[in-house]
Design a protein around this motif. Sequence first.
Motif, PDB file in Angstrom:
ATOM      1  N   ALA A  34      -8.418  18.156  13.316  1.00  0.00           N
ATOM      2  CA  ALA A  34      -8.596  17.631  14.675  1.00  0.00           C
ATOM      3  C   ALA A  34      -8.916  16.144  14.642  1.00  0.00           C
ATOM      4  O   ALA A  34      -8.433  15.368  15.479  1.00  0.00           O
ATOM      5  CB  ALA A  34      -9.702  18.395  15.393  1.00  0.00           C
ATOM      6  N   THR A  35      -9.711  15.720  13.667  1.00  0.00           N
ATOM      7  CA  THR A  35     -10.041  14.296  13.529  1.00  0.00           C
ATOM      8  C   THR A  35      -8.803  13.475  13.233  1.00  0.00           C
ATOM      9  O   THR A  35      -8.594  12.391  13.814  1.00  0.00           O
ATOM     10  CB  THR A  35     -11.075  14.097  12.405  1.00  0.00           C
ATOM     11  N   PHE A  36      -7.943  13.968  12.338  1.00  0.00           N
ATOM     12  CA  PHE A  36      -6.686  13.275  12.046  1.00  0.00           C
ATOM     13  C   PHE A  36      -5.837  13.138  13.309  1.00  0.00           C
ATOM     14  O   PHE A  36      -5.219  12.102  13.562  1.00  0.00           O
ATOM     15  CB  PHE A  36      -5.898  14.031  10.974  1.00  0.00           C
ATOM     16  N   SER A  37      -5.802  14.210  14.105  1.00  0.00           N
ATOM     17  CA  SER A  37      -5.001  14.204  15.325  1.00  0.00           C
ATOM     18  C   SER A  37      -5.498  13.148  16.301  1.00  0.00           C
ATOM     19  O   SER A  37      -4.704  12.379  16.867  1.00  0.00           O
ATOM     20  CB  SER A  37      -5.044  15.590  15.975  1.00  0.00           C
ATOM     21  N   ARG A  60      -0.948  16.528  19.136  1.00  0.00           N
ATOM     22  CA  ARG A  60      -1.989  17.493  19.520  1.00  0.00           C
ATOM     23  C   ARG A  60      -1.520  18.922  19.274  1.00  0.00           C
ATOM     24  O   ARG A  60      -2.294  19.780  18.836  1.00  0.00           O
ATOM     25  CB  ARG A  60      -2.357  17.295  20.994  1.00  0.00           C
ATOM     26  N   TYR A  61      -0.249  19.194  19.546  1.00  0.00           N
ATOM     27  CA  TYR A  61       0.271  20.539  19.330  1.00  0.00           C
ATOM     28  C   TYR A  61       0.404  20.849  17.845  1.00  0.00           C
ATOM     29  O   TYR A  61       0.241  22.002  17.423  1.00  0.00           O
ATOM     30  CB  TYR A  61       1.620  20.694  20.041  1.00  0.00           C
ATOM     31  N   ILE A  62       0.735  19.820  17.053  1.00  0.00           N
ATOM     32  CA  ILE A  62       0.771  20.021  15.602  1.00  0.00           C
ATOM     33  C   ILE A  62      -0.621  20.408  15.107  1.00  0.00           C
ATOM     34  O   ILE A  62      -0.773  21.305  14.273  1.00  0.00           O
ATOM     35  CB  ILE A  62       1.265  18.742  14.899  1.00  0.00           C
ATOM     36  N   GLU A  63      -1.629  19.715  15.634  1.00  0.00           N
ATOM     37  CA  GLU A  63      -3.017  20.041  15.258  1.00  0.00           C
ATOM     38  C   GLU A  63      -3.386  21.453  15.682  1.00  0.00           C
ATOM     39  O   GLU A  63      -3.941  22.232  14.908  1.00  0.00           O
ATOM     40  CB  GLU A  63      -3.961  19.030  15.901  1.00  0.00           C
ATOM     41  N   TRP A  64      -3.070  21.806  16.930  1.00  0.00           N
ATOM     42  CA  TRP A  64      -3.404  23.146  17.420  1.00  0.00           C
ATOM     43  C   TRP A  64      -2.706  24.236  16.614  1.00  0.00           C
ATOM     44  O   TRP A  64      -3.263  25.315  16.416  1.00  0.00           O
ATOM     45  CB  TRP A  64      -3.013  23.268  18.887  1.00  0.00           C
TER      46      TRP A  64
END
Length: 240
Positions: A34-37, A60-64
């Motif tokens: 999440a921090t990377f995102s 954000r969707y890649i992170e999710w």
Amino acid sequence: MRRERFGMQKLSSPFRLTDVRQFHFALCFVTAIATFSYYAMLSGQGWLITPACRQMFYVRYIEWMATTPLLMLVLGMLAEADIAYILAVMGGSSMMIFGGLMATISSGHIKWLWFTISLGLFLALVFVMLRGFKAMVEQKHPAVLELYTKVSTLTAISWALYPAVFIFSEGTGDWSPNFEIMLLSVLDILSKVAFGYILLLNHEGLDRLVSGKGQVPLAPTADGHAGPGTLGVPMERSYA
């Protein structure tokens, strides 16, 4: 043939906790990804313009797609569910996010079709959280049940607000991209940071699981067989 049979037995066996650090590692990856995102978004990366001429941060969707399966993994670890069951739930969570991504970059009735598919998967995950996994946790120590109830309820409520944000932002366009980002940031803090905070500070519940003292004591049933006290002859629970 023996190897295939052994592999199936491993998948159908319950997840056994051996160290509290298993939770630490999973939640560490959640917050790190999440921090990377958010760093990518802060740097002006990972976005595109949707068919509705709206800025959308696809990062954000890649992170999710990475963090939601990890959160479901943590819940499955708390329930000590079968490994195959946990993997199926993790796969379903990734499909839910993929459906949301496709809804965001689509337009017209196709957008709402993808949204409906994603919403259906979300409802299935909520059922697993509040009924499937919880039924397994109810056979454990009250401290474990209390911990699971807190984090699963927080997850279900916070996740339920994401579709509402989508409807009024990506869906109808009533909310600006900046307002959407602010709301999603608050929800991310609740569903990830608050989740980890509650889980990792509940030392009693985690210690019960790891030490093997989180199970309900067995009592003889009416036919003389051993079974959980809640399913057999009523008994007073005594926990170490």
